[in-house]
Scaffold this motif. Structure first.
Motif, short mmCIF file in Angstrom:
data_model
loop_
_atom_site.label_atom_id
_atom_site.label_comp_id
_atom_site.label_asym_id
_atom_site.label_seq_id
_atom_site.Cartn_x
_atom_site.Cartn_y
_atom_site.Cartn_z
N ILE A 5 0.85 -1.19 0.00
CA ILE A 5 0.00 0.00 0.00
C ILE A 5 0.89 1.24 0.00
O ILE A 5 1.67 1.45 0.93
N ALA A 6 0.78 2.04 -1.04
CA ALA A 6 1.47 3.33 -1.07
C ALA A 6 0.55 4.39 -0.50
O ALA A 6 -0.59 4.55 -0.95
N VAL A 7 1.01 5.09 0.51
CA VAL A 7 0.20 6.11 1.16
C VAL A 7 0.92 7.45 1.09
O VAL A 7 2.13 7.53 1.32
N THR A 8 0.17 8.48 0.74
CA THR A 8 0.77 9.81 0.63
C THR A 8 0.90 10.42 2.02
O THR A 8 -0.01 10.35 2.84
N GLY A 9 2.04 11.02 2.27
CA GLY A 9 2.27 11.69 3.54
C GLY A 9 3.22 10.94 4.43
O GLY A 9 3.62 9.80 4.15
N TRP A 10 3.56 11.59 5.54
CA TRP A 10 4.54 11.01 6.46
C TRP A 10 4.21 11.33 7.92
O TRP A 10 4.34 10.48 8.79
N THR A 11 3.73 12.54 8.17
CA THR A 11 3.49 12.97 9.55
C THR A 11 2.01 13.14 9.89
O THR A 11 1.68 13.45 11.02
N GLY A 12 1.13 12.97 8.93
CA GLY A 12 -0.30 13.12 9.20
C GLY A 12 -0.82 12.08 10.17
O GLY A 12 -0.23 11.01 10.35
N GLN A 13 -1.95 12.39 10.80
CA GLN A 13 -2.50 11.51 11.82
C GLN A 13 -2.81 10.11 11.27
O GLN A 13 -2.47 9.10 11.89
N GLU A 20 1.64 2.50 12.43
CA GLU A 20 1.63 1.83 13.72
C GLU A 20 0.80 0.56 13.70
O GLU A 20 1.10 -0.40 14.43
N ARG A 21 -0.23 0.49 12.87
CA ARG A 21 -1.18 -0.61 12.89
C ARG A 21 -1.04 -1.57 11.72
O ARG A 21 -1.97 -2.32 11.43
N VAL A 22 0.09 -1.57 11.04
CA VAL A 22 0.25 -2.42 9.85
C VAL A 22 -0.03 -3.88 10.20
O VAL A 22 0.65 -4.46 11.06
N GLU A 27 2.36 -4.32 3.60
CA GLU A 27 3.49 -3.39 3.65
C GLU A 27 2.99 -2.00 3.31
O GLU A 27 2.30 -1.81 2.31
N VAL A 28 3.32 -1.03 4.16
CA VAL A 28 2.92 0.35 3.91
C VAL A 28 4.14 1.15 3.48
O VAL A 28 5.15 1.19 4.19
N ILE A 29 4.05 1.76 2.31
CA ILE A 29 5.12 2.62 1.81
C ILE A 29 4.64 4.06 1.92
O ILE A 29 3.75 4.49 1.17
#
Length: 301
Positions: A5-13, A20-22, A27-29
């Motif tokens: 899973i590619a997710v945009t952002g790095w510091t957002g809630q 934290e919940r992977v 795999e979260v990128i």
């Protein structure tokens, strides 16, 4: 096989909650600047392609609601244009896209929880930009799930829970708006739901019922003053001094951006299609407050 899973952002809630919940098998990128900068939409597609994902999740956004009133072009570029770029990348890769949206696409005048087919009508620049993002995603790919949520809080970033706990350190009374109704929603619960939706979209590629717009907030409802009282009650349970909530009207706390008076969302469609039901808001709020208080205590040692 691992689901990437590619997710945009790095510091957002929500990004922090996802990291934290992977769950096992995922795999979260997390993509961040300078490789992916939503304020520069042309960077979006190359960054997503290089991640080689099975699903794209767009959670990063311009979220400064009041500041957006003076920066509407930037908000529109980040929340509208960049969302469309991400969706076009998903379409080119032949993969599903999950777009996180907001209750702010509505004007808040209904006397019941909003359903997905209710007319939109944002009353702020932020809401308008998020609605533009929804429309750009839908125009770019049919293989999408747009998840509208509301009143996000978490142990991460800036949010209402953290603000109330900070104010409680120096005050014994806090004025809190009591004429805006909605439902505080934990980013950790949102993260768990996103993983479920992502699995469903990839496992059932031809199921149209899994695609489209869905409402996703915690169960129950409250006004902001109710939430503040719950936060202070949990703080007091952990040894904090009592803090009173003075219930005020929205007009008593003017802000540059207007907020919907009704942010309640009907989440039955998500439950039916994806079998996702978020917990009651109180049950997720309590452990978040406890965790933040524990973090505060550690910092003070």
């Amino acid at each position: 096989m691992t689901l990437r899973i590619a997710v945009t952002g790095w510091t957002g809630q929500v990004v922090c909650a996802m990291l934290e919940r992977v769950p096992v098998g995922v795999e979260v990128i997390a993509l961040r600047r300078p490789d992916l900068d939503l304020a520069v939409p042309k960077t979006v597609a190359p960054a997503l392609r290089s991640a080689r994902p099975d699903v794209i999740v767009n959670t990063a956004a311009y979220t400064a609601v009041d500041q957006a009133e003076s920066e509407p072009e930037l908000a529109m570029r980040v929340n509208g244009e960049a969302a469309g770029e991400a969706a076009r990348a998903a379409a080119a890769l032949g993969i599903p896209m999950i777009q996180l949206s907001t209750d702010y696409v509505f004007d808040g005048t209904l006397d019941r929880p909003y359903r997905e087919d209710d007319a939109t009508g944002p009353i702020s620049a932020y809401g308008a930009s998020k609605l533009a993002g929804e429309r750009a995603v839908a125009a770019a790919t049919g293989n999408h799930a747009i998840l509208r949520t509301a009143w996000i809080y978490s142990p991460f970033g800036k949010n209402f829970v953290k603000t109330m706990l900070r104010l409680a350190e120096t005050r014994d009374e806090v004025g809190v708006v009591a004429d805006q109704a909605g439902c505080p929603t934990s980013a950790l619960d949102i993260a768990d739901a996103i993983f479920t939706v992502a699995r469903n979209l990839t496992a059932r590629a031809d199921d149209a019922d899994l695609r489209g717009v869905f409402h996703m907030s915690a169960a129950g409802e409250a006004v902001w003053a109710d939430v503040a009282e719950a936060i202070f009650a949990e703080r007091e349970r952990h040894g904090g001094a009592p803090v009173r909530v003075r219930r005020i009207a929205t007009a008593d706390y003017p802000t540059p951006a207007r907020r919907p008076a009704n942010s309640r969302l009907d989440c039955s469609k998500l439950a039916l299609a994806h079998e996702v039901r978020l917990p009651e808001w109180q049950s997720s709020l309590r452990p978040c407050v406890a965790r933040l208080l524990e973090d505060q205590a550690k910092d003070q040692r």
